[in-house]
Design an enzyme around this catalytic site. Structure first.
Site, PDB file in Angstrom:
ATOM      1  CE  LYS A 110      -2.108   3.090   1.947  1.00  0.00           C
ATOM      2  NZ  LYS A 110      -1.936   4.488   1.506  1.00  0.00           N
ATOM      3  CB  SER A 146       3.826  10.330  10.558  1.00  0.00           C
ATOM      4  OG  SER A 146       2.544   9.739  10.532  1.00  0.00           O
ATOM      5  CB  THR A 147       5.890   9.335  15.428  1.00  0.00           C
ATOM      6  OG1 THR A 147       7.275   9.154  15.077  1.00  0.00           O
ATOM      7  CG2 THR A 147       5.688   8.860  16.866  1.00  0.00           C
ATOM      8  CD  GLU A 195      12.654   1.152  10.124  1.00  0.00           C
ATOM      9  OE1 GLU A 195      13.186   2.175  10.609  1.00  0.00           O
ATOM     10  OE2 GLU A 195      13.120   0.009  10.254  1.00  0.00           O
ATOM     11  CB  CYS A 247      13.036   9.231   8.269  1.00  0.00           C
ATOM     12  SG  CYS A 247      13.975   8.006   7.363  1.00  0.00           S
ATOM     13  CD  GLU A 249       9.735  13.445  10.973  1.00  0.00           C
ATOM     14  OE1 GLU A 249       8.552  13.112  11.074  1.00  0.00           O
ATOM     15  OE2 GLU A 249      10.613  12.688  10.518  1.00  0.00           O
TER      16      GLU A 249
HETATM   17  P1  NAD Z   1       2.094   9.004   7.028  1.00  0.00           P
HETATM   18  O1  NAD Z   1       2.261   8.306   8.324  1.00  0.00           O
HETATM   19  O2  NAD Z   1       1.111  10.103   6.932  1.00  0.00           O
HETATM   20  O3  NAD Z   1       1.638   7.942   5.900  1.00  0.00           O
HETATM   21  C1  NAD Z   1       2.402   6.813   5.600  1.00  0.00           C
HETATM   22  C2  NAD Z   1       1.518   5.754   4.968  1.00  0.00           C
HETATM   23  O4  NAD Z   1       0.549   5.307   5.917  1.00  0.00           O
HETATM   24  C3  NAD Z   1       0.729   6.211   3.756  1.00  0.00           C
HETATM   25  O5  NAD Z   1       0.685   5.137   2.843  1.00  0.00           O
HETATM   26  C4  NAD Z   1      -0.652   6.491   4.350  1.00  0.00           C
HETATM   27  O6  NAD Z   1      -1.706   6.373   3.422  1.00  0.00           O
HETATM   28  C5  NAD Z   1      -0.754   5.403   5.389  1.00  0.00           C
HETATM   29  N1  NAD Z   1      -1.640   5.699   6.513  1.00  0.00           N
HETATM   30  C6  NAD Z   1      -2.030   6.922   6.973  1.00  0.00           C
HETATM   31  N2  NAD Z   1      -2.801   6.772   8.079  1.00  0.00           N
HETATM   32  C7  NAD Z   1      -2.870   5.441   8.317  1.00  0.00           C
HETATM   33  C8  NAD Z   1      -3.487   4.647   9.340  1.00  0.00           C
HETATM   34  N3  NAD Z   1      -4.186   5.213  10.325  1.00  0.00           N
HETATM   35  N4  NAD Z   1      -3.332   3.316   9.314  1.00  0.00           N
HETATM   36  C9  NAD Z   1      -2.603   2.727   8.347  1.00  0.00           C
HETATM   37  N5  NAD Z   1      -2.004   3.409   7.350  1.00  0.00           N
HETATM   38  C10 NAD Z   1      -2.134   4.750   7.338  1.00  0.00           C
HETATM   39  O7  NAD Z   1       3.563   9.430   6.612  1.00  0.00           O
HETATM   40  P2  NAD Z   1       4.027  10.291   5.353  1.00  0.00           P
HETATM   41  O8  NAD Z   1       3.607  11.696   5.591  1.00  0.00           O
HETATM   42  O9  NAD Z   1       3.632   9.589   4.089  1.00  0.00           O
HETATM   43  O10 NAD Z   1       5.637  10.172   5.442  1.00  0.00           O
HETATM   44  C11 NAD Z   1       6.409  11.018   6.198  1.00  0.00           C
HETATM   45  C12 NAD Z   1       6.781  10.361   7.505  1.00  0.00           C
HETATM   46  O11 NAD Z   1       7.440   9.121   7.265  1.00  0.00           O
HETATM   47  C13 NAD Z   1       7.762  11.183   8.321  1.00  0.00           C
HETATM   48  O12 NAD Z   1       7.375  11.207   9.673  1.00  0.00           O
HETATM   49  C14 NAD Z   1       9.078  10.418   8.166  1.00  0.00           C
HETATM   50  O13 NAD Z   1       9.984  10.607   9.220  1.00  0.00           O
HETATM   51  C15 NAD Z   1       8.603   9.022   8.079  1.00  0.00           C
HETATM   52  N6  NAD Z   1       9.619   8.171   7.434  1.00  0.00           N
HETATM   53  C16 NAD Z   1      10.375   7.330   8.220  1.00  0.00           C
HETATM   54  C17 NAD Z   1      11.354   6.540   7.642  1.00  0.00           C
HETATM   55  C18 NAD Z   1      12.201   5.608   8.480  1.00  0.00           C
HETATM   56  O14 NAD Z   1      12.878   4.778   7.914  1.00  0.00           O
HETATM   57  N7  NAD Z   1      12.201   5.721   9.795  1.00  0.00           N
HETATM   58  C19 NAD Z   1      11.587   6.622   6.269  1.00  0.00           C
HETATM   59  C20 NAD Z   1      10.823   7.487   5.513  1.00  0.00           C
HETATM   60  C21 NAD Z   1       9.822   8.267   6.103  1.00  0.00           C
END
Ligand code: NAD
Length: 481
Positions: A176, A229-230, A250, A284, A384
């Site tokens: 997804k 995201s966290t 992650e 990240c 962040e």
């Molecule tokens: P996000 O958490 O908004 O979304 C990530 C994914 O989760 C998307 O596919 C989204 O549709 C899905 N999603 C959203 N809400 C959900 C829920 N309640 N249940 C299940 N899935 C859900 O993150 P983003 O804005 O796409 O990405 C940015 C974040 O990702 C930043 O916080 C960044 O630090 C983190 N990130 C971490 C790493 C790592 O390796 N630690 C790597 C890349 C990005």
């Protein structure tokens, strides 16, 4: 303009409701694709298809060698279609070409090759139990159906680093991608099928958070591997408690960079600039909190602000671009809000802090931003931002720098700049982060684990750690008496 579908079992299909979403080119805001918005019925169908794929003879009867060769073929196809994949990543995500071509695509291929090798090396062990007349051994067994949920910043690379170990260990997957950037993942899944992965073993669902939520809630999913995201990671933990799904997370980061008194300032400026602004700060592991020894702080600030100012901003597709657009208008607003909060809380803006206008005004471009006079409690120093915003904070002695670097809920990455061999070895163990770099920008390599302490997540990916993430250990006791 691309129109994409869902992959459920052997079939590419539209959403069962007919709903679609759009994805835009962040360099000009133009719609470049329409994707199928999966419904909960589609999620059910994809999970059922994955279960059937997991249990199918076509998948179960593949020898480790054949599974390894399959992964190797996927890597070959990624390389053969590298230009197309990089162009998709750049148009959909905004990645500068040097990132999409030089890192995202090669890393995806490299990860598949790395785990191709593991398929034939999933060894167990024999345990020396003290019960007489027993042969006791452990094997690694696949988990079953894995939901792989990815973010928008490195769609192709992160999809690869989840899918490759999931397949190497014999699982089936429902992938997804993020709703902002589905295109390279759809193409990757097409290539996975072209490589010969049996029907049902890899399924694809596009759509927004509700699709992710339905996957997490689904009793037929054994594991969720999530990067994002966290806040969403925490929601996933709560939502998966009912059936104790395996969950790998992650999450976000707020990496400190400690610039020691003896550091090579020019090298630190160059490396920190890349570490902070790589993919326009949408990383990240991005360096964001700069603890600079007070005696070097003015020099460091002047040099890094001048260097940030000189970077070329433009569409990712332009070969000279270093700073591309943000992924979306919404993300630009979020970053701009943080910058406003920095000024309101009393930080000193040295450079940047504004949207780019003129011919780039239609895209989501923002100038790299450097703040001084930043206090640790300010939002720009503690939350962040996920954008090109650098906070410079002088320190007086190293113990103080370490304490302040560790005073965060996150713990993904950190960096130390020093010419002293002793400091280079004694500082990293004192820093609470999953990865500590010394005198360099952040690196990802399939051979080294990646993941965080604290709110940066659970578990590690890459290296042998992903094998543990995608398998259970099973013990067998055989009575020899
Ligand atoms: P996000 O958490 O908004 O979304 C990530 C994914 O989760 C998307 O596919 C989204 O549709 C899905 N999603 C959203 N809400 C959900 C829920 N309640 N249940 C299940 N899935 C859900 O993150 P983003 O804005 O796409 O990405 C940015 C974040 O990702 C930043 O916080 C960044 O630090 C983190 N990130 C971490 C790493 C790592 O390796 N630690 C790597 C890349 C990005």
């Amino acid at each position: 303009m691309r129109t994409t579908q869902l992959l459920i079992g052997d079939e590419w299909v539209d959403s069962s409701s007919g709903a679609t979403g759009v994805t835009v080119d962040p360099a000009d805001g133009e719609v470049i694709g329409t994707f199928a918005e999966a419904t909960s019925a589609d999620v059910d169908a994809a999970v059922d298809a994955a279960r059937a794929g997991f249990e199918s003879d076509a998948w179960r009867s593949l020898t480790p060698d054949a599974r390894g060769r399959l992964l190797w073929r996927i890597a070959d196809l990624i390389e053969a279609h590298g230009t197309e994949l990089a162009e998709l990543e750049t148009r959909d995500q905004g990645q500068p070409t040097f990132v999409s071509t030089g890192i995202s695509v090669p890393l995806a291929a490299q990860v598949f090759r790395y785990y191709a090798g593991y398929a034939t090396k999933l060894e167990g062990k024999v345990s020396p139990v003290s019960v007489p007349d027993q042969l006791t051994y452990q094997r690694r067994v696949p988990l079953g159906v894995c939901g792989l949920i990815t973010p928008w910043n490195f769609p192709l690379g992160i999809a690869a680093w989840k899918l490759a170990p999931a397949l190497a260990t014999g699982n089936a997957a429902v992938l997804k991608p993020a709703e902002q950037t589905p295109l390279s993942t759809v193409r990757l899944v097409e290539l996975v099928r072209e490589a010969g992965v049996p029907a049902g073993v890899v399924n694809l669902l596009t759509g927004g958070p509700d699709v992710g939520r339905a996957l997490v809630a689904h009793p037929g999913v054994d594991k969720i591997s999530f990067t994002g995201s966290t806040a969403v990671g925490q929601e996933i933990v709560r939502a998966s408690a009912h059936d104790l799904k395996r969950v790998g997370l992650e999450l976000g980061g707020k990496a400190p960079s400690i610039v020691c008194q003896d550091a090579d300032i020019d090298a630190a400026v160059a490396g920190n600039l890349q570490g902070a602004l790589f993919n326009t700060g949408q990383a990240c592991g991005a360096f964001t909190r700069f603890f600079v020894h007070r005696s070097r702080a003015d020099e460091f600030t002047a040099k890094i602000a001048a260097a940030a100012d000189a970077l070329r901003i433009g569409p990712g597709a332009h070969p000279q671009t270093v700073i591309g657009p943000f992924v979306s208008e919404e993300h630009l607003e979020r970053v701009a809000g943080y910058v406003r909060s920095g000024t309101e809380e009393g930080a000193q803006l040295v450079t940047g802090g504004e949207r780019v206008d003129g011919e780039l005004a239609r895209g989501f471009f923002y100038r790299p931003t450097v703040f001084t006079e930043v206090k640790d409690h300010m939002k720009i120093a503690s939350e962040e931002i996920f954008g090109p915003v650098l906070s410079i904070m002088p320190y007086d002695d190293l113990d103080e720098a370490v304490a302040r670097a560790n005073a965060t809920d996150y713990g993904l990455a950190a960096v130390v700049w020093t010419k002293d061999l002793v400091t280079a070895h004694t500082l990293p163990p004192r820093i609470e982060a999953g990865t500590v770099f010394v005198n360099q920008l952040p690196l990802i390599d399939p051979g080294a684990p990646w993941g965080g302490f604290g709110l940066s997540g659970w578990g590690r990916e890459l290296g042998a750690y992903s094998i543990d993430e995608f398998t259970e250990s099973q013990s067998v006791f055989i009575n020899l008496s």
